[in-house]
Design a protein around this motif. Sequence first.
Motif, PDB file in Angstrom:
ATOM      1  N   UNK A   1       0.837  -1.186   0.000  1.00  9.55           N
ATOM      2  CA  UNK A   1       0.000   0.000   0.000  1.00  9.55           C
ATOM      3  C   UNK A   1       0.879   1.247   0.000  1.00  9.55           C
ATOM      4  N   UNK A   2       0.626   2.140  -0.928  1.00 10.11           N
ATOM      5  CA  UNK A   2       1.371   3.394  -0.972  1.00 10.11           C
ATOM      6  C   UNK A   2       0.679   4.445  -0.115  1.00 10.11           C
ATOM      7  N   UNK A   3       1.480   5.316   0.453  1.00 10.26           N
ATOM      8  CA  UNK A   3       0.963   6.340   1.359  1.00 10.26           C
ATOM      9  C   UNK A   3       1.392   7.713   0.860  1.00 10.26           C
ATOM     10  N   UNK A   4       0.431   8.539   0.436  1.00  7.76           N
ATOM     11  CA  UNK A   4       0.782   9.891  -0.021  1.00  7.76           C
ATOM     12  C   UNK A   4       1.511  10.670   1.064  1.00  7.76           C
ATOM     13  N   UNK A   5       2.575  11.318   0.660  1.00  5.76           N
ATOM     14  CA  UNK A   5       3.369  12.078   1.606  1.00  5.76           C
ATOM     15  C   UNK A   5       4.423  11.258   2.312  1.00  5.76           C
ATOM     16  N   UNK A   6       4.344   9.939   2.145  1.00  9.41           N
ATOM     17  CA  UNK A   6       5.324   9.047   2.768  1.00  9.41           C
ATOM     18  C   UNK A   6       6.106   8.312   1.686  1.00  9.41           C
ATOM     19  N   UNK A   7       5.407   7.404   0.968  1.00  7.15           N
ATOM     20  CA  UNK A   7       6.055   6.618  -0.082  1.00  7.15           C
ATOM     21  C   UNK A   7       5.962   7.281  -1.455  1.00  7.15           C
ATOM     22  N   UNK A   8       4.869   7.979  -1.677  1.00  7.66           N
ATOM     23  CA  UNK A   8       4.640   8.650  -2.958  1.00  7.66           C
ATOM     24  C   UNK A   8       4.310  10.114  -2.683  1.00  7.66           C
ATOM     25  N   UNK A   9       4.543  10.992  -3.644  1.00  4.63           N
ATOM     26  CA  UNK A   9       4.265  12.415  -3.410  1.00  4.63           C
ATOM     27  C   UNK A   9       2.792  12.673  -3.127  1.00  4.63           C
ATOM     28  N   UNK A  10       2.548  13.595  -2.184  1.00  2.00           N
ATOM     29  CA  UNK A  10       1.186  14.044  -1.946  1.00  2.00           C
ATOM     30  C   UNK A  10       0.871  15.172  -2.924  1.00  2.00           C
TER      31      UNK A  10
END
Length: 219
Positions: free
Chosen positions: A1-10
């Motif tokens: 699971x990708x997390x915006x602001x963590x793993x992928x850009x928000x």
Amino acid sequence: MTRPGVDVPDRRGRTGLDQVGRDLTGNPRVRIRDVRVLTSNWFVTRTTTFDVQHSDGSWSSEERETYDRGDGATILLYEVAARTVLLTRQFRLPAYVNGHPDGMLVETAAGLLDADDAETAVRRETEEELGHPVGEVTHLFDLWTSPGSVTERLHFFAAPYAHGDVVAGSRTGVRHEGEDIEVLELDVDDAVSRIGTGIVDAKTVLLLQWAVLSGPFAR
């Protein structure tokens, strides 16, 4: 699971927001254990788990939420001869939903720093909200206004303005950001008398009190 602001850009292109605070070492009685990002829609809400040592030497594990909107700056413009100050009036939804009669707050000009230093930001906000560029500004102090949950540090400034250069009642603000701001020019004694009734914004109260206790209107 990708997390915006963590793993992928928000939406603001940020990653690694869960790393903020993990490397703090200034207080040996506090040990950061984990940081989780709850939201990063525009500003950032985090849950931080940490161990804290109490005065009796015992340790406990605590968890706190913090709201990170960045730091800000605010400024009081004053005219000594006329004994006036320049303020704004605008709608504030959080105050409205928490009991303010109409959400229309009287305030000093203020805004977030974004990528600017504090003085640059406060000059920008003065022109946007008051329609009035300023010359020399004085940095007064920095305060955390809600340190129990909000990380923001607010930089306080003051500067003189020319009484005849301001159109009281004019409308300003950055329209694409939804701002619709009324410029107010008030007698300083009138403004101080409204504290707690017509003026209920904390930063504005602090600057008005500074102005009459130790600032340009001090007796």
